[in-house]
Design a protein around this motif. Structure first.
Motif, PDB file in Angstrom:
ATOM      1  N   GLU A  78      -8.404   4.293  -5.175  1.00 59.45           N
ATOM      2  CA  GLU A  78      -8.660   4.710  -3.795  1.00 59.45           C
ATOM      3  C   GLU A  78      -7.468   4.293  -2.959  1.00 59.45           C
ATOM      4  OE1 GLU A  78     -12.393   3.276  -2.375  1.00 59.45           O
ATOM      5  OE2 GLU A  78     -13.460   3.937  -4.179  1.00 59.45           O
ATOM      6  N   SER A  79      -7.338   4.872  -1.809  1.00 62.03           N
ATOM      7  CA  SER A  79      -6.221   4.558  -0.927  1.00 62.03           C
ATOM      8  C   SER A  79      -6.242   3.073  -0.580  1.00 62.03           C
ATOM      9  CB  SER A  79      -6.332   5.397   0.355  1.00 62.03           C
ATOM     10  OG  SER A  79      -5.272   5.068   1.216  1.00 62.03           O
ATOM     11  N   GLY A  80      -5.127   2.419  -0.795  1.00 62.57           N
ATOM     12  CA  GLY A  80      -5.011   1.005  -0.471  1.00 62.57           C
ATOM     13  C   GLY A  80      -5.337   0.062  -1.610  1.00 62.57           C
ATOM     14  N   ARG A 129      -1.875  -1.809  -9.922  1.00 60.96           N
ATOM     15  CA  ARG A 129      -1.605  -0.393  -9.697  1.00 60.96           C
ATOM     16  C   ARG A 129      -0.166  -0.035 -10.047  1.00 60.96           C
ATOM     17  NH1 ARG A 129      -3.657   3.039  -4.536  1.00 60.96           N
ATOM     18  NH2 ARG A 129      -3.164   5.073  -5.381  1.00 60.96           N
ATOM     19  N   LYS A 132       0.812  -1.214   0.000  1.00 57.26           N
ATOM     20  CA  LYS A 132       0.000   0.000   0.000  1.00 57.26           C
ATOM     21  C   LYS A 132       0.847   1.266   0.000  1.00 57.26           C
ATOM     22  CE  LYS A 132      -4.025  -1.927   2.270  1.00 57.26           C
ATOM     23  NZ  LYS A 132      -4.882  -1.877   3.442  1.00 57.26           N
ATOM     24  N   ASP A 133       1.878   1.309   0.789  1.00 50.93           N
ATOM     25  CA  ASP A 133       2.680   2.519   0.902  1.00 50.93           C
ATOM     26  C   ASP A 133       3.415   2.855  -0.384  1.00 50.93           C
ATOM     27  OD1 ASP A 133       1.850   2.772   3.493  1.00 50.93           O
ATOM     28  OD2 ASP A 133       3.586   1.692   4.304  1.00 50.93           O
ATOM     29  N   SER A 182      -2.530   7.706  -8.710  1.00 54.78           N
ATOM     30  CA  SER A 182      -3.924   7.982  -8.409  1.00 54.78           C
ATOM     31  C   SER A 182      -4.862   7.597  -9.545  1.00 54.78           C
ATOM     32  CB  SER A 182      -4.106   9.462  -8.069  1.00 54.78           C
ATOM     33  OG  SER A 182      -3.746  10.245  -9.177  1.00 54.78           O
ATOM     34  N   GLU A 210       0.939   4.984  -3.102  1.00 53.44           N
ATOM     35  CA  GLU A 210       0.121   6.132  -2.735  1.00 53.44           C
ATOM     36  C   GLU A 210       0.228   7.264  -3.758  1.00 53.44           C
ATOM     37  OE1 GLU A 210      -2.171   6.199  -0.425  1.00 53.44           O
ATOM     38  OE2 GLU A 210      -1.653   4.139   0.077  1.00 53.44           O
ATOM     39  N   GLU A 211       1.360   7.388  -4.490  1.00 49.67           N
ATOM     40  CA  GLU A 211       1.506   8.474  -5.444  1.00 49.67           C
ATOM     41  C   GLU A 211       0.719   8.225  -6.735  1.00 49.67           C
ATOM     42  OE1 GLU A 211       4.700   5.520  -6.267  1.00 49.67           O
ATOM     43  OE2 GLU A 211       4.091   6.562  -4.459  1.00 49.67           O
TER      44      GLU A 211
END
Length: 97
Positions: free
Chosen positions: A23-25, A36, A6-7, A13, A10-11
């Protein structure tokens, strides 16, 4: 299971395939299933293109250095020979009459 990834994402989108916003995660796009962190294969195209260009240049240089075209016949020489052949044909026709 995918919590450790996940970390890293994050960039990112937007999905590069369908344009859906992550979405986040999210590890995969919920619309098209694209990962992703998907990387396109355009980076692999550049070395292939360079190799093709180098080969084409090498062939071009070889033709310039080693290819010798056949000796061209001067147009006036060809015309003279054609006239001689025409005269021979005319004289053969006169003798056969």
């Amino acid at each position: 299971m995918y919590e450790n990834y996940k970390d890293d994402f994050e960039e990112d989108s937007v999905c590069p395939n369908c344009g859906r916003h992550f979405e986040s995660g999210d590890v995969f796009c919920l619309k098209c299933g694209m990962p992703r962190n998907h990387q396109s294969n355009t980076n692999n195209f550049l070395p292939i293109l360079i190799i093709i260009i180098v080969i084409a240049l090498a062939i071009g240089v070889w033709f310039l250095l080693f290819f010798e075209p056949e000796e061209k016949i001067n147009d006036s020489d060809a015309l003279e020979r054609a006239l001689e052949q025409l005269e021979q044909i005319e004289s053969a026709n006169e003798n056969s009459d």
